[in-house]
Design an enzyme around this catalytic site. Structure first.
Site, short mmCIF file in Angstrom:
data_model
loop_
_atom_site.label_atom_id
_atom_site.label_comp_id
_atom_site.label_asym_id
_atom_site.label_seq_id
_atom_site.Cartn_x
_atom_site.Cartn_y
_atom_site.Cartn_z
N HIS A 130 -3.45 -5.82 1.00
CA HIS A 130 -2.82 -6.06 2.30
C HIS A 130 -2.79 -7.54 2.65
CE1 HIS A 130 -2.47 -1.87 3.83
NE2 HIS A 130 -3.50 -1.65 3.02
N GLU A 135 -1.07 -8.97 4.89
CA GLU A 135 -0.94 -9.13 6.34
C GLU A 135 -2.30 -9.14 7.04
OE1 GLU A 135 -1.01 -4.63 5.81
OE2 GLU A 135 -0.36 -6.40 4.68
N CYS A 186 0.84 -1.20 0.00
CA CYS A 186 0.00 0.00 0.00
C CYS A 186 0.88 1.26 0.00
CB CYS A 186 -0.98 -0.04 1.18
SG CYS A 186 -2.41 1.05 0.99
#
Length: 223
Positions: free
Chosen positions: A195, A197, A86
């Site tokens: 994302h 994660e 990002c």
């Protein structure tokens, strides 16, 4: 394998990234301040998501001049692994480690949702635990995620198989060629808007991001 998660003023995904490596993958990971000038001893450096320096001027434009940046550049030159997610992707383009730029979403709105990605290149240190052309569900959360590059750059990215992730079905931001993530020619620098994660535990809605972290671990073992 030792991983550095760089923390800039305005970073807000550094904790998520740390937890993905430390809690889920059991990797040796440390927070590193943007003020530091060395990344000696680290095998992987991660530039996490957020709004570094409040996104003033342009996303990533000020972070690009932080003390830590020359060390990130050196790691890339040495063939070590660099991941930008990002805002981290935006910083990598500002640094020139990856081509192109991220501009405002076509909708001019912040988009926060889960999207479908296609794994376009599983032959990288970041994606070797995925299947070729695999479809995965990964969250996005950004206002400036529309990937742009000149036609000659886009052609080169396609010819060199540098498009690693592509939006499938719905393009949420207007990225050219539906690009969600790209790598450099050498394959050791990856930038992506989604994302991973945030997709490493079932309790959070899915684990489609987990193979990326396992891929990095595998690459570290083989290095």
């Amino acid at each position: 394998m030792k991983i550095a998660v760089v923390v800039f003023p305005g970073s807000n995904c550094d904790i998520d990234m740390y937890e993905a490596f430390h809690t889920v993958c059991k990797d040796d990971v440390e927070y590193v301040s943007y003020k530091e000038k060395s990344l000696d001893g680290f095998d992987v450096v991660v530039l996490p998501g957020g709004f570094s320096y409040g996104d003033y001027l342009r996303t990533g434009a000020i972070a690009r001049f932080s003390n830590i940046i020359p060390a990130v550049e050196n790691m890339a030159k040495e063939g070590k692994l660099v991941l930008g997610v990002c805002n981290g992707f935006q910083i990598l383009t500002e640094m020139g480690l990856l081509p192109g730029a991220l501009k405002k979403n076509d909708s001019l709105q912040f988009v926060c949702k889960t999207v479908t990605l296609e794994v376009e290149n599983m032959h990288t240190p970041f994606t070797n635990e995925y299947a070729d052309k695999e479809f995965i569900q990964i969250p996005i959360a950004h206002g400036d995620g529309s990937y742009y590059a000149d036609e000659n750059v886009l052609e080169e990215l396609e010819d060199n198989h540098q498009v690693v992730f592509r939006y499938h079905g719905e393009n949420p931001n207007g990225s050219l060629h539906d690009i969600a993530g790209i790598c450099n020619k050498e394959g050791n620098v990856l930038g992506m808007m989604p994302h991973p994660e945030r997709a490493v535990e079932e309790i959070l809605g899915g684990i489609d991001g987990l193979p990326l972290f396992k891929s990095l671990l595998k690459a570290g073992v083989q290095a």
